[in-house]
Design an enzyme around this catalytic site. Structure first.
Site, PDB file in Angstrom:
ATOM      1  N   LYS A  96      -2.001   3.773  -6.197  1.00  0.00           N
ATOM      2  CA  LYS A  96      -3.233   4.770  -5.963  1.00  0.00           C
ATOM      3  C   LYS A  96      -2.747   5.635  -4.884  1.00  0.00           C
ATOM      4  O   LYS A  96      -2.797   7.026  -4.861  1.00  0.00           O
ATOM      5  CB  LYS A  96      -4.375   4.062  -5.378  1.00  0.00           C
TER       6      LYS A  96
ATOM      7  N   ASP B 246      -9.664   5.248  -7.516  1.00  0.00           N
ATOM      8  CA  ASP B 246     -10.165   4.450  -6.357  1.00  0.00           C
ATOM      9  C   ASP B 246     -11.532   3.575  -6.905  1.00  0.00           C
ATOM     10  O   ASP B 246     -11.776   4.061  -8.233  1.00  0.00           O
ATOM     11  CB  ASP B 246     -10.528   5.381  -5.281  1.00  0.00           C
TER      12      ASP B 246
END
Length: 227
Positions: free
Chosen positions: A134, A152
């Site tokens: 991420k 997210d």
């Protein structure tokens, strides 16, 4: 932090390509100037900010880095500062002890392996201490305008709740988004989706009454009243 589907992020019926195109168009129209809310001035300061943002708010990170980056805004300056002196700048942020170690360690690796520059590939970024998929995707997207989609909690929720990109894991959602969103819009879509999740399509009480994509969304329990 492990993100997975739960009762608050049910998998809705997947949108078709026409719906996805319109969904993205409307989000873009609603927030044409969307960008990250993290304060940064270079790929390095962005990388540090994103590492700090894990399980923390952008507001808390910006408060810390506002002072930190005046002292250390390069890998060389961060290593010179050292872990002991870094801690007071970031100890108001969750997981600060591990983050302080990782920031010093990744700064050393940038100096040793990349002449102090942030690499522009996911593989190289993920090899740095404290950097996962991420974080790497955020840096690739924001700093280098690459078609990377960082998933997210907000994007994971939207992908599943609306039917935009249903998936049981963040990687499933990421792959669906990258596959179905036009390549040239992926980096910008990252911001449109995060801000939509942060300020409209909230976790417990989505504010559907002012949602720009409410007519396209496949969520079954829409909350169309502010009362």
């Amino acid at each position: 932090m492990i993100i997975k589907a739960d009762k608050e992020t049910p998998l809705a019926k997947a949108m078709n390509k026409k719906e996805i195109k319109e969904f993205i168009r409307l989000l873009a129209k609603a927030r044409p100037d969307a960008k990250t809310e993290l304060n940064y001035s270079s790929p390095y300061t962005l990388l540090v900010s994103v590492v700090l943002s894990a399980q923390a708010t952008d507001i808390s990170v910006n408060k810390a880095t506002n002072k930190l980056f005046k002292i250390a805004s390069t890998p060389e300056a961060m290593v010179a500062l050292g872990e002991e002196k870094l801690v007071p700048f970031i100890n108001s942020i969750g997981l600060w002890r591990a983050k302080s170690r990782n920031i010093i360690a990744l700064s050393k690796q940038l100096i040793e392996n990349y002449n102090g520059q942030v690499p522009q590939t996911r593989e190289a970024l993920e090899a740095l201490p404290g950097v996962g998929r991420k974080t790497a995707n955020v840096v690739l997207s924001v700093a280098f305008d690459q078609p990377a989609m960082a998933v997210d909690t907000h994007i994971f929720r939207i992908g599943n709740r609306t039917g935009l990109a249903p998936g049981k894991t963040p990687l499933d959602v990421e792959k669906n988004l990258v596959t179905n969103i036009p390549r040239e819009l992926i980096a910008k879509s990252h911001h449109w989706l995060i801000l939509h999740g942060r300020y409209c399509c909230k976790a417990k009480k989505p504010e559907c009454w002012h949602c720009p994509v409410v007519q396209i969304c496949h969520y079954q329990d829409k909350n169309i009243s502010p009362f």
